[in-house]
Design a protein around this motif. Structure first.
Motif, short mmCIF file in Angstrom:
data_model
loop_
_atom_site.label_atom_id
_atom_site.label_comp_id
_atom_site.label_asym_id
_atom_site.label_seq_id
_atom_site.Cartn_x
_atom_site.Cartn_y
_atom_site.Cartn_z
N ARG A 25 72.00 23.32 45.78
CA ARG A 25 73.23 22.52 45.71
C ARG A 25 74.48 23.39 45.59
NH1 ARG A 25 73.32 17.05 44.32
NH2 ARG A 25 71.34 16.08 44.75
N ALA A 27 76.69 24.12 47.70
CA ALA A 27 77.88 23.46 48.25
C ALA A 27 78.00 22.15 47.51
CB ALA A 27 77.70 23.24 49.75
N ARG A 29 80.22 19.72 44.14
CA ARG A 29 81.40 19.34 43.35
C ARG A 29 81.91 20.39 42.37
NH1 ARG A 29 78.59 13.86 41.90
NH2 ARG A 29 76.97 15.44 41.95
N TYR A 34 85.34 22.17 47.75
CA TYR A 34 84.47 21.06 48.16
C TYR A 34 85.16 19.73 47.85
CZ TYR A 34 80.82 17.52 48.26
OH TYR A 34 80.10 16.38 48.52
N PHE A 44 80.52 9.94 51.64
CA PHE A 44 79.66 11.13 51.59
C PHE A 44 78.87 11.28 52.89
CE2 PHE A 44 75.47 12.95 50.61
CZ PHE A 44 75.87 14.23 50.29
N ASP A 75 71.94 15.77 53.34
CA ASP A 75 71.25 15.20 52.19
C ASP A 75 69.86 14.79 52.62
OD1 ASP A 75 72.02 14.27 49.28
OD2 ASP A 75 70.64 12.79 50.10
N THR A 206 61.58 16.75 44.71
CA THR A 206 62.25 16.66 43.41
C THR A 206 61.46 15.86 42.38
OG1 THR A 206 64.34 16.81 44.56
CG2 THR A 206 64.42 15.86 42.35
N HIS A 322 66.79 24.03 39.33
CA HIS A 322 67.18 22.76 39.96
C HIS A 322 68.63 22.95 40.40
CE1 HIS A 322 67.17 18.05 39.88
NE2 HIS A 322 66.96 18.54 41.08
#
Ligand code: CP3
Length: 344
Positions: A25, A27, A29, A34, A44, A75, A206, A322
């Motif tokens: 993750r 890339a 927030r 970003y 999104f 995603d 996940t 993670h």
């Protein structure tokens, strides 16, 4: 030459000091740039499906931190979208899908994935490829069928994936039919990403840790094994990283049976134990606690030091256990890189 990329050298079995590094993750927030780009897209999914914006966001963490790999910005839930399920992302609330409650909703899905719908992802891969430094690898990805199915069935994120676990127990044939479509769709999608130019791929499972052992074998291990075998048949040179988050004691069997070239370790895995238990031929990736990166300072130094020393003698890719969280201070990412590169 791909062999000049440290990440690919490690995936091909070399031990490098310092190890190559990227962050799940990366890339997102926590980056001010970003958040700026995110405002330019209506939603999104629009960001994911606008090649110029998706490429730009993919490159942002590379420009700032010079990671050894970029991961294409998209995603895992573009796959249900490409099967015709309605997918939305509500800001601050996460994904919302029209839930699959039974045979009727399943029947309404496409039989096969619509790769044309995902053309913007392949186009973004081309744009990123052309802009990346020569030593930076590009990673493609998909969600593992179990994790993707858990969102398709619940229609949203859940704490324990109960809706999908119950569906699999109560309607094993219907659930198996959904998994078959996702297995084939994942193979097709990963193959097209490889043909568009990614150097390797990662499969994100996940929610692997939510399943009981027999269900883990059936719904996590077997589908990922089949995806890897089928992708390898088409693209024998392309390395596959599998990330079965929460697999715990099943990790060694998973490593042996899926045929993954590399295993992503989650935060709960003790690096020294993993080093001892997982066969040398499997590259290990991970597994700094994302919150140690938020905390920084001594916590960050100690945790990353333990990981580096556990994996010193084997091919290792440094990563988090993670995804990076939005609260992560940018200075702490700089500090981590300095630690890894021996500058601190
Ligand atoms: O930098 C990268 O890693 C590439 C992009 C990427 C995203 N999601 C962007 C994203 C990747 C590889 C993913 C994978 C993903 N998506 C997973 C597997 C990995 C993991 O973290 O467990 C899962 C389970 C999803 C599903 C998903 N996407 C959820 C549950 C959410 C909402 C929660 C959240 O973190 O916001 C998303 C949204 C999402 N995907 C964002 C980003 C940057 C935030 C959306 C925004 O900007 O508003």
């Amino acid at each position: 030459m791909p062999a000049d990329k440290p990440l690919l050298r490690v995936l091909n079995g070399e031990t490098l000091t310092p190890p190559p590094v990227w962050l799940m993750r990366q890339a997102g927030r926590y980056l001010t740039e970003y958040r700026q780009t995110r405002l330019k897209a209506r939603s999104f999914l629009d960001l994911c499906y606008t090649p110029k914006l998706a490429a730009d966001v993919t490159l942002q963490p590379i420009r700032r931190f010079h990671f050894d790999a970029a991961i294409i910005f998209s995603d895992i839930l573009v796959v249900p979208d490409a099967f015709g399920q309605k997918v939305d992302f509500e800001s601050g609330e996460g994904p919302r899908l029209a839930p699959i409650a039974g045979a009727q909703e399943l029947k309404a899905l496409r039989e096969t994935i619509d790769l044309d719908h995902l053309a913007p992802v392949f186009e973004a891969i081309g744009l990123v490829k052309a802009a990346l430094p020569k030593a930076t690898a590009l990673i493609g990805f998909c969600g593992a069928p179990w994790t993707v199915a858990s969102y398709m069935i619940a229609g949203r994120g859940t704490p324990d994936q109960a809706p999908a676990r119950l569906f699999a127990y109560r309607e094993p044939e219907l659930f198996a039919a959904l998994m078959e479509r996702l297995i084939d769709g994942s193979v097709a999608y990963l193959s097209r990403q490889i043909e568009a130019g990614v150097d390797c791929v990662q499969i994100f499972d996940t929610w692997a840790g939510a399943l009981a052992p027999a269900e883990f074998a059936r719904w996590c291990l077997m589908p990922v094994k089949r995806i890897i075998a089928a992708v390898r048949l088409r693209h024998p040179q392309t390395k596959v990283i599998a990330f079965p988050r929460g697999a715990g004691l099943a990790l060694t069997t998973y490593a042996a049976e899926t045929g993954a070239d590399a295993l992503g370790l989650d935060t709960s895995v003790d690096p020294a134990a993993a080093n001892a238990l997982i066969p040398e031929g499997v590259v290990l990736q991970g597994n700094l606690d994302p919150l140690a990166l938020v905390a920084g300072g001594a916590a960050l130094r100690e945790a990353s030091g333990k990981i580096l020393s556990a994996f010193r003698q084997r091919p290792h890719i440094f990563n988090l256990g993670h995804g990076i969280v939005p609260e992560t201070p940018l200075d702490n990412v700089e500090a981590l890189l300095a630690l890894l590169r021996g500058e601190a």
